[in-house]
Design a protein around this motif. Sequence first.
Motif: not given
Length: 215
Positions: A38-54
């Motif tokens: 997820g967004d990582g908040q439950r662990w005190g992190l801020s997680i974003q995602y860079a998605v590769e289509r290929r």
Amino acid sequence: VEGQPFLAYQLAHLRELEFHDVVLCVGHLGEQIRDHFGDGQRWGLSIQYAVERRLLGTAGALKNAQPLIEDTFLALNGDSYLDDDLRHVVAFHQRRRHVPNMVGTVAIVGADDSSAYGALKLGPQLRIERFVEKAPLIDPWINAGVYVLEPQVLESIPTGRAVSIERETFPWLLEQGQRLYGCPMRGYFVDIGTPQGYRAFQSYVAARGLPALKT
């Protein structure tokens, strides 16, 4: 590994070292990674995602994440683990930022055999002179897949195709007169991309009780 995703060990290590802002470069089955962390908040992190289509390769993945990167950043391979204080690599890099054309630092570890890893040649003051992937040992150091990079490195990566940071981007930067340095690290290093490496990491976790982010 011991009932937890490999990434859960990497992220726990980063959190322990007080790195909290994370971008995960994901592709195949990336939705499973997003669903788990997820967004990582439950662990005190801020997680974003860079998605590769290929598949975009190790450098192409960073280029794809460029809109989420604003300043000097730490980059890690998603299939290797370096059990060491990565803040040392950051401090090493910061001490050399005044050097003209200095754009990156590579964490390096000692090895008896580099044939399965990226070999490199070091010059004075630990400046990297060249990279040789999967080749006989040049110096007793290999690339540990941990980098501190300046944002301008991303400008050198072509858009829209697969690019290898080890085979293309780093050698090209050196050819252009840019400076990369090797930061020696002494901690345990393993690449889980082989059955032997995977088993070795399983044993290491079991023996050390290595922490992971647990749901």
